[in-house]
Design a protein around this motif. Structure first.
Motif, PDB file in Angstrom:
ATOM      1  N   ALA A   1      44.292  50.131  77.091  1.00  0.00           N
ATOM      2  CA  ALA A   1      44.540  49.068  78.060  1.00  0.00           C
ATOM      3  C   ALA A   1      43.237  48.373  78.438  1.00  0.00           C
ATOM      4  O   ALA A   1      43.183  47.137  78.549  1.00  0.00           O
ATOM      5  CB  ALA A   1      45.232  49.639  79.295  1.00  0.00           C
ATOM      6  N   ARG A   2      42.186  49.136  78.650  1.00  0.00           N
ATOM      7  CA  ARG A   2      40.899  48.525  78.999  1.00  0.00           C
ATOM      8  C   ARG A   2      40.365  47.649  77.872  1.00  0.00           C
ATOM      9  O   ARG A   2      39.840  46.547  78.109  1.00  0.00           O
ATOM     10  CB  ARG A   2      39.901  49.620  79.348  1.00  0.00           C
ATOM     11  N   GLN A   3      40.482  48.101  76.625  1.00  0.00           N
ATOM     12  CA  GLN A   3      40.024  47.295  75.492  1.00  0.00           C
ATOM     13  C   GLN A   3      40.816  46.001  75.373  1.00  0.00           C
ATOM     14  O   GLN A   3      40.249  44.917  75.153  1.00  0.00           O
ATOM     15  CB  GLN A   3      40.147  48.100  74.199  1.00  0.00           C
ATOM     16  N   LEU A   4      42.116  46.095  75.522  1.00  0.00           N
ATOM     17  CA  LEU A   4      42.962  44.914  75.353  1.00  0.00           C
ATOM     18  C   LEU A   4      42.761  43.914  76.492  1.00  0.00           C
ATOM     19  O   LEU A   4      42.762  42.690  76.263  1.00  0.00           O
ATOM     20  CB  LEU A   4      44.421  45.342  75.257  1.00  0.00           C
ATOM     21  N   LEU A   5      42.585  44.387  77.717  1.00  0.00           N
ATOM     22  CA  LEU A   5      42.287  43.484  78.826  1.00  0.00           C
ATOM     23  C   LEU A   5      40.907  42.850  78.649  1.00  0.00           C
ATOM     24  O   LEU A   5      40.703  41.676  78.991  1.00  0.00           O
ATOM     25  CB  LEU A   5      42.361  44.242  80.147  1.00  0.00           C
ATOM     26  N   ALA A   6      39.960  43.600  78.089  1.00  0.00           N
ATOM     27  CA  ALA A   6      38.631  43.042  77.823  1.00  0.00           C
ATOM     28  C   ALA A   6      38.703  41.929  76.773  1.00  0.00           C
ATOM     29  O   ALA A   6      37.955  40.947  76.848  1.00  0.00           O
ATOM     30  CB  ALA A   6      37.680  44.148  77.373  1.00  0.00           C
ATOM     31  N   ILE A   7      39.592  42.066  75.799  1.00  0.00           N
ATOM     32  CA  ILE A   7      39.775  41.006  74.793  1.00  0.00           C
ATOM     33  C   ILE A   7      40.302  39.741  75.458  1.00  0.00           C
ATOM     34  O   ILE A   7      39.849  38.623  75.173  1.00  0.00           O
ATOM     35  CB  ILE A   7      40.715  41.492  73.682  1.00  0.00           C
ATOM     36  N   LEU A   8      41.279  39.884  76.353  1.00  0.00           N
ATOM     37  CA  LEU A   8      41.788  38.719  77.070  1.00  0.00           C
ATOM     38  C   LEU A   8      40.691  38.061  77.905  1.00  0.00           C
ATOM     39  O   LEU A   8      40.621  36.823  77.993  1.00  0.00           O
ATOM     40  CB  LEU A   8      42.954  39.130  77.965  1.00  0.00           C
TER      41      LEU A   8
ATOM     42  N   ALA B   1      45.925  42.081  70.828  1.00  0.00           N
ATOM     43  CA  ALA B   1      46.306  43.192  69.948  1.00  0.00           C
ATOM     44  C   ALA B   1      45.062  43.770  69.302  1.00  0.00           C
ATOM     45  O   ALA B   1      44.063  43.066  69.083  1.00  0.00           O
ATOM     46  CB  ALA B   1      47.294  42.712  68.882  1.00  0.00           C
ATOM     47  N   LEU B   2      45.127  45.056  68.984  1.00  0.00           N
ATOM     48  CA  LEU B   2      44.047  45.764  68.295  1.00  0.00           C
ATOM     49  C   LEU B   2      44.505  46.146  66.894  1.00  0.00           C
ATOM     50  O   LEU B   2      45.636  46.612  66.710  1.00  0.00           O
ATOM     51  CB  LEU B   2      43.652  47.024  69.064  1.00  0.00           C
ATOM     52  N   TYR B   3      43.628  45.940  65.903  1.00  0.00           N
ATOM     53  CA  TYR B   3      43.918  46.277  64.512  1.00  0.00           C
ATOM     54  C   TYR B   3      42.786  47.130  63.974  1.00  0.00           C
ATOM     55  O   TYR B   3      41.615  46.927  64.323  1.00  0.00           O
ATOM     56  CB  TYR B   3      44.048  45.010  63.655  1.00  0.00           C
ATOM     57  N   GLU B   4      43.132  48.066  63.110  1.00  0.00           N
ATOM     58  CA  GLU B   4      42.093  48.811  62.407  1.00  0.00           C
ATOM     59  C   GLU B   4      41.353  47.888  61.442  1.00  0.00           C
ATOM     60  O   GLU B   4      40.135  47.975  61.297  1.00  0.00           O
ATOM     61  CB  GLU B   4      42.710  49.996  61.662  1.00  0.00           C
ATOM     62  N   ASP B   5      42.087  47.005  60.772  1.00  0.00           N
ATOM     63  CA  ASP B   5      41.502  45.992  59.899  1.00  0.00           C
ATOM     64  C   ASP B   5      42.152  44.663  60.273  1.00  0.00           C
ATOM     65  O   ASP B   5      43.195  44.299  59.731  1.00  0.00           O
ATOM     66  CB  ASP B   5      41.764  46.327  58.429  1.00  0.00           C
ATOM     67  N   PRO B   6      41.558  43.927  61.207  1.00  0.00           N
ATOM     68  CA  PRO B   6      42.228  42.712  61.711  1.00  0.00           C
ATOM     69  C   PRO B   6      42.403  41.629  60.664  1.00  0.00           C
ATOM     70  O   PRO B   6      43.234  40.735  60.840  1.00  0.00           O
ATOM     71  CB  PRO B   6      41.309  42.254  62.845  1.00  0.00           C
ATOM     72  N   ALA B   7      41.656  41.676  59.571  1.00  0.00           N
ATOM     73  CA  ALA B   7      41.777  40.643  58.548  1.00  0.00           C
ATOM     74  C   ALA B   7      42.951  40.888  57.614  1.00  0.00           C
ATOM     75  O   ALA B   7      43.514  39.938  57.058  1.00  0.00           O
ATOM     76  CB  ALA B   7      40.488  40.539  57.745  1.00  0.00           C
ATOM     77  N   ASN B   8      43.351  42.144  57.429  1.00  0.00           N
ATOM     78  CA  ASN B   8      44.344  42.463  56.412  1.00  0.00           C
ATOM     79  C   ASN B   8      45.586  43.171  56.951  1.00  0.00           C
ATOM     80  O   ASN B   8      46.628  43.136  56.298  1.00  0.00           O
ATOM     81  CB  ASN B   8      43.716  43.355  55.333  1.00  0.00           C
ATOM     82  N   ASP B   9      45.497  43.833  58.075  1.00  0.00           N
ATOM     83  CA  ASP B   9      46.648  44.563  58.608  1.00  0.00           C
ATOM     84  C   ASP B   9      47.639  43.618  59.262  1.00  0.00           C
ATOM     85  O   ASP B   9      47.242  42.687  59.976  1.00  0.00           O
ATOM     86  CB  ASP B   9      46.195  45.606  59.635  1.00  0.00           C
ATOM     87  N   ASP B  10      48.926  43.864  59.016  1.00  0.00           N
ATOM     88  CA  ASP B  10      49.958  43.118  59.731  1.00  0.00           C
ATOM     89  C   ASP B  10      50.563  43.935  60.865  1.00  0.00           C
ATOM     90  O   ASP B  10      51.343  43.411  61.663  1.00  0.00           O
ATOM     91  CB  ASP B  10      51.067  42.658  58.776  1.00  0.00           C
ATOM     92  N   THR B  11      50.200  45.205  60.939  1.00  0.00           N
ATOM     93  CA  THR B  11      50.703  46.081  61.992  1.00  0.00           C
ATOM     94  C   THR B  11      49.577  46.393  62.968  1.00  0.00           C
ATOM     95  O   THR B  11      48.567  46.989  62.581  1.00  0.00           O
ATOM     96  CB  THR B  11      51.239  47.395  61.399  1.00  0.00           C
ATOM     97  N   PRO B  12      49.702  46.005  64.231  1.00  0.00           N
ATOM     98  CA  PRO B  12      48.647  46.310  65.193  1.00  0.00           C
ATOM     99  C   PRO B  12      48.644  47.777  65.580  1.00  0.00           C
ATOM    100  O   PRO B  12      49.675  48.454  65.538  1.00  0.00           O
ATOM    101  CB  PRO B  12      48.993  45.416  66.383  1.00  0.00           C
ATOM    102  N   TYR B  13      47.469  48.252  65.943  1.00  0.00           N
ATOM    103  CA  TYR B  13      47.350  49.625  66.433  1.00  0.00           C
ATOM    104  C   TYR B  13      47.929  49.729  67.841  1.00  0.00           C
ATOM    105  O   TYR B  13      48.586  50.709  68.197  1.00  0.00           O
ATOM    106  CB  TYR B  13      45.884  50.039  66.429  1.00  0.00           C
TER     107      TYR B  13
END
Length: 474
Positions: free
Chosen positions: A10-17, A144-156
């Motif tokens: 939650a902290r990481q995702l709010l920091a992204i926003l 959203a968080l991704y392990e590989d944001p360039a290639n993954d279509d499923t967020p972590y």
């Protein structure tokens, strides 16, 4: 990625926003016409500032709306091997989910959000009544968080804000990971210590139910929309329009001049003496002059003249040039922006729209993959294991190209005669055909085949008696 706690997520995702908030709000301001003021003198008066507000010519919504209006999912074709592969599109569970979610109308908001801000999101879940639905999520409130944001279509993991903090009341958000959904509260996006996460509940999917729709994604995982690269050009257009309004307001008419003539002055009606102001100077009378009146003078030394108006053609040409630059960089045909269509053949119009067609095809490929993941998520929630693993299914995009029915019929006839394509396989390519009409055609064809088979059977049983097809149908 290690398995962090829901609080850390939650902290990481709010920091992204918080990190992307200023940039996305800047894009949002320009999309809705809240632009930076053009340059003006520091001591500009209210009239100047009024002209600056009127100089805003917002072209950016056209850059979003033009490709978005050509994106319309009209069906879903399941891959081979699934239970619904042989069923019509409208009878498949995937398309029933689409209709239940009312995505015929709501899909446009997903595309416009992705084109404007670079990305948008959807979440697929069960609603309060137990039905499986998909709804859109705003990029301004979702990360959203991704392990590989360039290639993954499923967020972590993914988070969307449901209420912003206000009047000392904490904001609220929903957090999803691969198994559970959590309720989150926070006082501000940059205050990590205020974040609270409640115990989660299973959301029913084997992966995060949030799907990203991205217009452009680079190999660093960064998304980009069509608005942000054009802000500088939009500012240039606004500045030129402002300069045009200044020239039009203050210099577009001829100025009449006169030298060597003193204006009449106020005089005391009793004494005839001049009336003086506080400094001892005579007070001049107002000269009532307009386009219907003439000025004349008895003194031969008086000289009349005029100052020419400021030509406006250069400003207009500069605006036209900037709009054409905008058209070229955004891959939108000039006639979509300028509205100038004169003596252009169908071939010339088609050539002008080649770049736009390629751009739309790129968006369809990207957004189509996202919709296919949405269908797999819905199938998994419904317990349809075969459709949940269907990676060969694909969405069917409506053909939005401008063609007459006669041209389409001629082309379809040639495809059937020269290439041997089955007749039913060409039905979808009829301009403007809807899914309901395709179903009706299928039913009519089956009814006609049944009547013909019955007539043939009766004819074979009684070869000497001709049975009209109309009577058999009756």
């Amino acid at each position: 990625m290690a398995d962090p706690s829901p609080l850390a997520l939650a902290r990481q995702l709010l920091a992204i926003l918080h990190r992307d908030g200023d940039r996305l709000r800047h894009v949002d301001d320009y999309l809705h016409g809240r632009h930076a003021d053009p340059y003006m003198p520091a001591m500009a008066d209210d009239e100047y500032r009024l002209l600056a507000r009127r100089a805003v010519s917002n072209w950016l919504p056209l850059l979003v709306g033009t490709p978005a209006q050509a994106l319309y999912v009209d069906g879903h074709r399941p891959g081979k091997g699934t239970e619904s592969a042989s069923a019509p599109d409208s009878a498949t569970p995937e398309w029933e989910h689409w209709q239940r979610s009312r995505l015929d109308a709501r899909q446009a908001a997903v595309y416009r959000g992705a084109l404007a801000y670079g990305h948008s999101f959807t979440v697929t879940e069960r609603n309060r009544s137990g039905a499986i639905v998909t709804k859109g999520l705003s990029a301004l409130k979702t990360s959203a968080l991704y392990e590989d944001p360039a290639n993954d279509d499923t967020p972590y993991a993914a988070l969307t804000v449901t209420a912003w903090p206000k009047d000392d009341q904490p904001g609220s958000a929903r957090l999803w990971d691969s198994r559970r959904e959590y309720a989150v509260s926070f006082l501000s996006l940059d205050d990590e210590k205020s974040v609270r996460v409640q115990a989660g509940s299973l959301h029913g999917s084997a992966e995060c139910p949030v799907t990203r729709f991205a217009a452009y994604v680079d190999l660093e995982g960064r998304t980009l929309g069509v608005i942000e690269p054009m802000i500088c050009l939009q500012d240039r257009i606004n500045q030129t329009v402002f300069d045009l309004l200044i020239a039009q307001t203050y210099g577009s008419t001829k100025v009449r001049t006169v030298t060597g003539m003193a204006p009449p002055i106020q005089r005391n009606p009793e004494t005839g003496e001049p009336v003086l102001d506080e400094l001892g100077n005579p007070i001049p009378l107002r000269v009532n002059h307009n386009s219907r009146r003439f000025l004349f003078a008895e003194d031969p030394d008086v000289r009349f003249g005029s100052l020419d108006e400021t030509p406006l053609g250069g400003f207009i040409e500069s605006i036209d040039m900037s709009v054409r630059h905008l058209s070229a960089l955004a891959q939108v045909p000039p006639h979509h922006l300028l509205g100038q269509i004169a003596n252009l053949s169908a071939e010339a119009l088609q050539a002008a729209e080649v770049a736009l067609s390629r751009k739309i095809a790129e968006f369809r490929t990207s957004f189509g993959e996202s919709w296919e993941r949405v269908f797999r998520l819905a199938a998994e929630l419904a317990g349809n294991a075969a459709s949940a693993e269907d990676h060969r299914g694909e969405v069917v995009w409506r053909d939005m190209e401008s063609r007459s029915l006669a041209q389409a019929a001629d082309a379809l006839g040639k495809l059937r005669e020269q290439l041997g394509i089955p007749e039913r396989g060409l039905w979808r390519r009829v301009p403007g055909v809807t899914q309901t009409e395709l179903e009706d055609w299928e039913q009519m064809r089956e009814d006609d085949d049944s009547v013909a088979q019955l007539a043939g059977a009766l004819t074979r049983a009684t070869p000497d008696v001709e049975v009209p097809v109309e009577k058999v149908a009756a």
